[in-house]
Write an enzyme that holds these catalytic residues in place. Structure first.
Site, PDB file in Angstrom:
ATOM      1  N   ASP A 122      60.397  25.986 -43.754  1.00  0.00           N
ATOM      2  CA  ASP A 122      61.499  25.809 -42.928  1.00  0.00           C
ATOM      3  C   ASP A 122      61.345  24.607 -41.721  1.00  0.00           C
ATOM      4  O   ASP A 122      62.162  23.853 -41.584  1.00  0.00           O
ATOM      5  CB  ASP A 122      62.093  27.215 -42.223  1.00  0.00           C
ATOM      6  CG  ASP A 122      62.247  28.111 -43.346  1.00  0.00           C
ATOM      7  OD1 ASP A 122      63.310  27.839 -44.072  1.00  0.00           O
ATOM      8  OD2 ASP A 122      61.727  29.094 -43.439  1.00  0.00           O
TER       9      ASP A 122
ATOM     10  N   ASP B 169      61.939  34.769 -52.534  1.00  0.00           N
ATOM     11  CA  ASP B 169      62.316  36.305 -51.835  1.00  0.00           C
ATOM     12  C   ASP B 169      63.193  36.915 -52.471  1.00  0.00           C
ATOM     13  O   ASP B 169      63.332  38.167 -52.543  1.00  0.00           O
ATOM     14  CB  ASP B 169      62.341  35.901 -50.373  1.00  0.00           C
ATOM     15  CG  ASP B 169      61.299  35.205 -49.711  1.00  0.00           C
ATOM     16  OD1 ASP B 169      60.121  35.822 -49.253  1.00  0.00           O
ATOM     17  OD2 ASP B 169      61.278  33.727 -49.673  1.00  0.00           O
ATOM     18  N   THR B 170      64.280  36.164 -52.720  1.00  0.00           N
ATOM     19  CA  THR B 170      65.749  36.668 -53.235  1.00  0.00           C
ATOM     20  C   THR B 170      65.370  37.251 -54.721  1.00  0.00           C
ATOM     21  O   THR B 170      65.812  38.249 -55.074  1.00  0.00           O
ATOM     22  CB  THR B 170      66.721  35.404 -53.421  1.00  0.00           C
ATOM     23  OG1 THR B 170      67.062  35.161 -51.961  1.00  0.00           O
ATOM     24  CG2 THR B 170      68.089  36.251 -54.228  1.00  0.00           C
TER      25      THR B 170
ATOM     26  N   HIS C 144      61.498  31.523 -44.480  1.00  0.00           N
ATOM     27  CA  HIS C 144      60.654  32.234 -45.526  1.00  0.00           C
ATOM     28  C   HIS C 144      59.556  32.551 -44.845  1.00  0.00           C
ATOM     29  O   HIS C 144      58.403  32.002 -44.530  1.00  0.00           O
ATOM     30  CB  HIS C 144      60.593  30.790 -46.326  1.00  0.00           C
ATOM     31  CG  HIS C 144      59.328  31.337 -47.422  1.00  0.00           C
ATOM     32  ND1 HIS C 144      59.652  32.199 -48.385  1.00  0.00           N
ATOM     33  CD2 HIS C 144      58.251  30.800 -47.847  1.00  0.00           C
ATOM     34  CE1 HIS C 144      58.517  32.333 -49.056  1.00  0.00           C
ATOM     35  NE2 HIS C 144      57.679  31.457 -48.736  1.00  0.00           N
TER      36      HIS C 144
ATOM     37  N   ARG D 240      52.400  32.527 -42.482  1.00  0.00           N
ATOM     38  CA  ARG D 240      52.461  31.207 -42.942  1.00  0.00           C
ATOM     39  C   ARG D 240      52.415  30.101 -41.872  1.00  0.00           C
ATOM     40  O   ARG D 240      51.925  28.973 -41.947  1.00  0.00           O
ATOM     41  CB  ARG D 240      54.112  30.889 -43.707  1.00  0.00           C
ATOM     42  CG  ARG D 240      53.949  31.818 -44.928  1.00  0.00           C
ATOM     43  CD  ARG D 240      55.424  31.909 -45.565  1.00  0.00           C
ATOM     44  NE  ARG D 240      55.418  32.486 -46.662  1.00  0.00           N
ATOM     45  CZ  ARG D 240      55.688  33.700 -47.091  1.00  0.00           C
ATOM     46  NH1 ARG D 240      55.983  34.341 -45.778  1.00  0.00           N
ATOM     47  NH2 ARG D 240      55.796  34.336 -47.835  1.00  0.00           N
TER      48      ARG D 240
ATOM     49  N   ARG E 194      62.448  38.185 -55.842  1.00  0.00           N
ATOM     50  CA  ARG E 194      61.628  39.667 -55.618  1.00  0.00           C
ATOM     51  C   ARG E 194      62.689  40.762 -55.477  1.00  0.00           C
ATOM     52  O   ARG E 194      62.514  42.075 -55.839  1.00  0.00           O
ATOM     53  CB  ARG E 194      60.704  39.230 -54.595  1.00  0.00           C
ATOM     54  CG  ARG E 194      59.390  38.652 -54.982  1.00  0.00           C
ATOM     55  CD  ARG E 194      58.725  37.954 -53.922  1.00  0.00           C
ATOM     56  NE  ARG E 194      57.710  37.113 -54.524  1.00  0.00           N
ATOM     57  CZ  ARG E 194      56.702  36.273 -53.571  1.00  0.00           C
ATOM     58  NH1 ARG E 194      57.103  36.238 -52.453  1.00  0.00           N
ATOM     59  NH2 ARG E 194      55.758  35.889 -54.026  1.00  0.00           N
TER      60      ARG E 194
ATOM     61  N   PRO F 253      54.587  26.118 -43.246  1.00  0.00           N
ATOM     62  CA  PRO F 253      55.658  26.732 -43.219  1.00  0.00           C
ATOM     63  C   PRO F 253      57.076  25.925 -43.373  1.00  0.00           C
ATOM     64  O   PRO F 253      57.435  24.810 -42.771  1.00  0.00           O
ATOM     65  CB  PRO F 253      55.746  27.346 -41.811  1.00  0.00           C
ATOM     66  CG  PRO F 253      54.930  26.304 -40.808  1.00  0.00           C
ATOM     67  CD  PRO F 253      54.075  25.612 -41.812  1.00  0.00           C
TER      68      PRO F 253
ATOM     69  N   VAL G 125      57.589  22.590 -50.691  1.00  0.00           N
ATOM     70  CA  VAL G 125      56.997  23.884 -51.035  1.00  0.00           C
ATOM     71  C   VAL G 125      56.074  24.296 -49.934  1.00  0.00           C
ATOM     72  O   VAL G 125      55.854  25.387 -49.917  1.00  0.00           O
ATOM     73  CB  VAL G 125      56.422  23.789 -52.687  1.00  0.00           C
ATOM     74  CG1 VAL G 125      55.903  25.122 -52.922  1.00  0.00           C
ATOM     75  CG2 VAL G 125      57.581  23.408 -53.671  1.00  0.00           C
TER      76      VAL G 125
END
Length: 324
Positions: free
Chosen positions: A128, A153-154, A180, A93, A156, A126, A123
């Site tokens: 962050d 991610d959580t 992320h 990313r 998933r 990168p 969204v």
């Protein structure tokens, strides 16, 4: 100008932006949606296509239209999906850093002409880095700017745990935190299923062997890029992650979900943005929670923080001569 609660502005009408538009409609989250895109014809096509779904039963009769940045003036929520995404074969990313920092700088310059009251959900990747720079450079209220971060991610990770234990993923309590990206981490001492700690899952759920922590973390990090390689992009998961945040804001839920936020002294850091568990409601982030990390978790957090700081400094050096 007062906020028009229930008004959403989506900036970017690509695959992710259009997916968020359709998911928001299907979930009956809002009654006023504006799509802003450089290519207005593309935005118009998405708006026309999506508007026809409102004639079906169980669909909200929402107002959907093409607009411009002035529509941010009274927006409650602004979702930013503008800029290129990761491509098949190039999964990092942060390779998007230079281009998307420039895109985000333009987007924030235009948004802040009209508002600093809207809640901005980033969204674009990168995310962050973009979350941190957008907040600091444009002096945007810290509680009103956040990234989707490790929420997907959580989801998933929880799905993987649920599948292996034979339970609904919604019964799994476990956060992926941090970046992320490559340095995200899982605080294993806080993972549980309805109170059963991670290290007791094998016994309590009758598993043949212990859950493999390294494999779970590796698959959590690599499944997104694998989807990109298989279908060319990701859209379904990230659009539902964005809509989970939008719904929490609109419904004033005060739910706790991991989103990327500028740190305000958590764990001793205030110079980066990363995903931490946050209480989300109508005004954005009302509280950032510090989980009781063990030594392993604290070390993982430091690795993540140091990596993000390197990227922030790199991005700042690239844009330091650009006007705000």
């Amino acid at each position: 100008m007062s906020i028009s609660y229930g008004k959403l502005v989506i900036i970017g009408a690509g695959k992710v932006g259009s997916s968020i538009l359709n998911a928001a409609l299907q979930m009956n989250l809002l009654d006023d949606i504006v799509v802003v895109n450089r290519n207005r014809q593309r935005a118009l096509g998405e708006v026309l296509d999506a508007s026809h779904t409102t004639a079906f039963a169980y669909s909200a009769n929402a107002s959907i239209r093409v607009g411009d940045y002035e529509d941010c003036r009274d927006a409650h929520i602004i979702v930013v999906t503008a800029g290129p995404s990761i491509q098949p074969g190039n999964h990092e990313r942060n390779t998007l850093l230079h281009q998307n920092v420039q895109v985000m700088n333009e987007v924030m310059t235009n948004i802040t002409k009209y508002t600093k009251e809207a809640i901005i959900v980033i969204v674009s990747n990168p995310l962050d880095i973009l979350t941190y720079l957008s907040c600091r450079k444009f002096d945007y209220p810290e509680n009103r700017i956040l990234g989707t971060g490790t929420l997907l991610d959580t989801a998933r990770f929880n799905k993987m745990i649920g599948d292996q234990c034979g339970v609904d993923a919604k019964n799994v309590v476990g956060f992926v935190l941090g970046e992320h990206g490559a340095t995200s981490f899982i605080p294993w001492n806080t993972v549980n299923i309805v109170g059963v700690p991670f290290n007791e899952l094998q016994q309590k759920f009758g598993l043949e062997k212990p859950l493999d922590r390294e494999q779970l973390l590796r698959e959590t990090k690599t499944v997104g890029p694998r989807i990109v390689d298989l279908k060319g992009y990701t859209s379904s998961g990230v659009s539902l992650a964005a809509c989970r945040i939008i719904g929490a804001i609109v419904r004033n839920e005060h739910c706790i979900i991991p989103v990327s936020t500028v740190m305000r002294g958590q764990y001793g850091y205030s110079d980066a943005a990363m995903s931490l568990p946050c209480v989300i409601g109508r005004e954005g982030i009302s509280r950032v929670l510090e989980l009781p990390l063990d030594d392993e978790g604290m070390n993982d957090l430091k690795i993540c923080h140091d990596h993000l700081r390197e990227l922030i400094l790199e991005a700042q050096n690239e844009v330091q001569d650009e006007p705000a």
